[in-house]
Design an enzyme around this catalytic site. Structure first.
Site, PDB file in Angstrom:
ATOM      1  N   CYS A   1      45.877 -49.345 -62.590  1.00  8.79           N
ATOM      2  CA  CYS A   1      45.617 -50.595 -63.315  1.00  8.79           C
ATOM      3  C   CYS A   1      46.224 -51.808 -62.609  1.00  8.79           C
ATOM      4  O   CYS A   1      45.842 -52.943 -62.879  1.00  8.79           O
ATOM      5  CB  CYS A   1      46.155 -50.501 -64.736  1.00  8.79           C
TER       6      CYS A   1
ATOM      7  N   HIS B   1      47.290 -57.637 -67.684  1.00  5.67           N
ATOM      8  CA  HIS B   1      46.425 -56.457 -67.754  1.00  5.67           C
ATOM      9  C   HIS B   1      46.174 -56.139 -69.227  1.00  5.67           C
ATOM     10  O   HIS B   1      47.084 -56.181 -70.049  1.00  5.67           O
ATOM     11  CB  HIS B   1      47.109 -55.287 -67.043  1.00  5.67           C
TER      12      HIS B   1
ATOM     13  N   ASN C   1      40.676 -51.169 -72.132  1.00  2.00           N
ATOM     14  CA  ASN C   1      41.426 -51.194 -70.874  1.00  2.00           C
ATOM     15  C   ASN C   1      40.476 -50.791 -69.741  1.00  2.00           C
ATOM     16  O   ASN C   1      40.084 -49.631 -69.635  1.00  2.00           O
ATOM     17  CB  ASN C   1      42.599 -50.214 -70.995  1.00  2.00           C
TER      18      ASN C   1
HETATM   19  N1  COA Z   1      43.228 -42.341 -84.093  1.00  2.00           N
HETATM   20  C1  COA Z   1      44.016 -41.936 -85.118  1.00  2.00           C
HETATM   21  N2  COA Z   1      45.226 -41.434 -84.943  1.00  2.00           N
HETATM   22  C2  COA Z   1      45.691 -41.355 -83.690  1.00  2.00           C
HETATM   23  C3  COA Z   1      44.946 -41.740 -82.597  1.00  2.00           C
HETATM   24  C4  COA Z   1      43.662 -42.258 -82.832  1.00  2.00           C
HETATM   25  N3  COA Z   1      42.855 -42.688 -81.849  1.00  2.00           N
HETATM   26  N4  COA Z   1      45.669 -41.544 -81.479  1.00  2.00           N
HETATM   27  C5  COA Z   1      46.837 -41.033 -81.859  1.00  2.00           C
HETATM   28  N5  COA Z   1      46.866 -40.891 -83.209  1.00  2.00           N
HETATM   29  C6  COA Z   1      47.903 -40.389 -84.062  1.00  2.00           C
HETATM   30  C7  COA Z   1      48.863 -39.491 -83.342  1.00  2.00           C
HETATM   31  O1  COA Z   1      48.345 -38.179 -83.270  1.00  2.00           O
HETATM   32  C8  COA Z   1      50.082 -39.576 -84.215  1.00  2.00           C
HETATM   33  O2  COA Z   1      49.905 -38.715 -85.304  1.00  2.00           O
HETATM   34  P1  COA Z   1      51.123 -37.845 -85.867  1.00  2.00           P
HETATM   35  O3  COA Z   1      52.148 -38.861 -86.293  1.00  2.00           O
HETATM   36  O4  COA Z   1      50.502 -37.083 -86.957  1.00  2.00           O
HETATM   37  O5  COA Z   1      51.585 -37.021 -84.708  1.00  2.00           O
HETATM   38  C9  COA Z   1      50.026 -41.002 -84.763  1.00  2.00           C
HETATM   39  O6  COA Z   1      48.695 -41.466 -84.524  1.00  2.00           O
HETATM   40  C10 COA Z   1      50.997 -41.945 -84.110  1.00  2.00           C
HETATM   41  O7  COA Z   1      50.925 -41.724 -82.713  1.00  2.00           O
HETATM   42  P2  COA Z   1      51.757 -42.582 -81.715  1.00  2.00           P
HETATM   43  O8  COA Z   1      51.535 -42.062 -80.329  1.00  2.00           O
HETATM   44  O9  COA Z   1      53.153 -42.741 -82.199  1.00  2.00           O
HETATM   45  O10 COA Z   1      51.026 -43.969 -81.894  1.00  2.00           O
HETATM   46  P3  COA Z   1      51.425 -45.320 -81.238  1.00  2.00           P
HETATM   47  O11 COA Z   1      51.681 -46.323 -82.277  1.00  2.00           O
HETATM   48  O12 COA Z   1      52.443 -45.140 -80.167  1.00  2.00           O
HETATM   49  O13 COA Z   1      50.069 -45.717 -80.525  1.00  2.00           O
HETATM   50  C11 COA Z   1      49.011 -45.676 -78.388  1.00  2.00           C
HETATM   51  C12 COA Z   1      49.517 -44.853 -79.554  1.00  2.00           C
HETATM   52  C13 COA Z   1      48.401 -44.731 -77.364  1.00  2.00           C
HETATM   53  C14 COA Z   1      47.978 -46.662 -78.886  1.00  2.00           C
HETATM   54  C15 COA Z   1      50.202 -46.451 -77.782  1.00  2.00           C
HETATM   55  O14 COA Z   1      51.278 -45.567 -77.544  1.00  2.00           O
HETATM   56  C16 COA Z   1      49.854 -47.124 -76.502  1.00  2.00           C
HETATM   57  O15 COA Z   1      49.021 -48.006 -76.464  1.00  2.00           O
HETATM   58  N6  COA Z   1      50.525 -46.782 -75.409  1.00  2.00           N
HETATM   59  C17 COA Z   1      50.240 -47.366 -74.120  1.00  2.00           C
HETATM   60  C18 COA Z   1      48.981 -46.780 -73.591  1.00  2.00           C
HETATM   61  C19 COA Z   1      48.377 -47.584 -72.492  1.00  2.00           C
HETATM   62  O16 COA Z   1      48.104 -48.719 -72.667  1.00  2.00           O
HETATM   63  N7  COA Z   1      48.154 -46.943 -71.342  1.00  2.00           N
HETATM   64  C20 COA Z   1      47.542 -47.530 -70.222  1.00  2.00           C
HETATM   65  C21 COA Z   1      48.477 -48.445 -69.543  1.00  2.00           C
HETATM   66  S1  COA Z   1      47.728 -49.117 -68.136  1.00  2.00           S
END
Ligand code: COA
Length: 335
Positions: A114, A253, A283
């Site tokens: 990215c 980004h 993204n």
């Molecule tokens: N829909 C519904 N629930 C979802 C889900 C989705 N698409 N994806 C994950 N969950 C669930 C998880 O399973 C978890 O459930 P649980 O509590 O029963 O285990 C719950 O939501 C919370 O998950 P968590 O990982 O704590 O959520 P979060 O608030 O951290 O959000 C992301 C998850 C992926 C959105 C976030 O961590 C993120 O954006 N991270 C950076 C990712 C990124 O941008 N990567 C590329 C960088 S270049």
């Protein structure tokens, strides 16, 4: 004054097919409400079979050359930042160079996930500032949805496909790339990677156990991203000899609205100075920043003299930032 590398052209391309959160609700256990509140993303574009990485790059590059009013054979160098080439060999940049008819240009790909576009912009600018090139095409293009596991809700809702390009040209004016910052922390490499790819390579022609897919530790990447946007932005601004108050626009980004929001609050930047389009594209990896540049330029948000921060982060874990002073396109070549 030493030669500067000014952005004189810009262009973008996104695939025609839109995948909305409502579509994803029918594919995995998720909801529009979850995706919007946790990421800010409402829809993304998905490349069709004919929207190859080279094709998307070519569309964006042709638009960038058109806005620069530059003929392809005036290019000295074509740099393509991509993690999702159509081939591992040859380079996407060579295929693009041929498609454009950039007969005089050297061409190579650059892989920094990215962060790739900002790395490539910096490399292109160094060529110009060193006097080795006068016109460089820099493209960020990715089709990450081809590597997504559409049964993994933690990744498949986040990404989309697209391409963006800029033309860099030598300029005597006080404009263009003012500073660049690069960094990497490979100890976090396995927080965001293509699972199963080494097995595919080592399988020696036999079918691998399963197809490679992107895997991610979202929380780790989130923490890293919020910290690095702030740190890299401040370093780039300082290296440009500016203060944060003198920054007119931040094009980060586009990974997650919460990441951008948290980072911008830490920096204390007013929200009006931040470019966000991830609601429409998700993204798009290396394409996200040049997509933002092209949109901001087309809408007249970017005006001559504006100081713009570009800041990228992602797999590697790698990051890059740059301060660019927007120029008065057309003036340099007497247009
Ligand atoms: N829909 C519904 N629930 C979802 C889900 C989705 N698409 N994806 C994950 N969950 C669930 C998880 O399973 C978890 O459930 P649980 O509590 O029963 O285990 C719950 O939501 C919370 O998950 P968590 O990982 O704590 O959520 P979060 O608030 O951290 O959000 C992301 C998850 C992926 C959105 C976030 O961590 C993120 O954006 N991270 C950076 C990712 C990124 O941008 N990567 C590329 C960088 S270049």
């Amino acid at each position: 004054m030493a030669q500067r590398a000014a952005i004189t052209g810009w262009g973008a391309y996104v695939p025609a097919r839109v995948l909305t959160n409502a579509d994803l609700e029918r594919m995995v256990e998720t909801s529009d409400e979850w995706i919007v509140t946790r990421t800010g993303i409402r829809e993304r574009r998905i490349a069709g079979p004919d929207e190859t990485t080279v094709r998307m790059a070519t569309e964006a590059a042709q638009r960038a050359l058109a806005t620069a009013t530059l003929e392809p054979d005036a290019l000295d160098l074509v740099i393509v930042a991509t993690t999702t080439p159509d081939y591992l060999m040859p380079a996407t940049a060579s295929l693009l160079q041929a498609a454009l008819g950039a007969t005089r240009a050297g061409a190579f790909d650059l892989v920094a996930a990215c962060s790739g576009f900002v790395y490539a912009l910096s490399v292109g600018a160094q060529f110009i500032m060193a006097g080795t090139a006068r016109a460089v095409l820099v493209v960020g293009v990715d089709a990450l949805t081809r590597w997504l596991d559409f049964t993994d809700r933690s990744t498949c809702v986040l990404f989309g496909d697209g391409a963006g390009a800029v033309v860099l040209e030598a300029s005597d004016a006080d404009e263009g790339v003012l500073s660049t910052v690069h960094g990497s922390d490979g100890s976090g490499a396995m927080h965001l990677y293509l699972e199963g790819f080494p097995e595919l390579l080592m399988s020696n022609g036999a079918l691998p156990p399963k197809r490679p897919f992107m895997r991610m530790d979202g929380r780790e990447v989130f923490r890293f991203s919020v910290r690095i946007i702030g740190e890299a932005t401040l370093e780039a601004v300082q290296r440009a000899g500016l203060t944060l108050d003198e920054i007119d626009l931040l094009i980060p980004h586009q990974a997650n609205l919460r990441i951008i929001d948290a980072a911008v609050k830490r920096l204390g930047l007013p929200w009006e100075k931040v470019w966000v389009n991830l609601d429409r594209y998700g993204n798009t990896s290396a394409a996200s920043i040049p997509l933002g540049i092209a949109e901001a330029a087309e809408r007249g948000v970017l005006q001559p003299g504006m100081n713009v921060v570009l800041v990228a982060f992602g797999a590697g874990l790698a990051w890059a930032a740059s301060v660019v002073r927007w120029g008065a396109t057309g003036v340099r070549r007497g247009g």
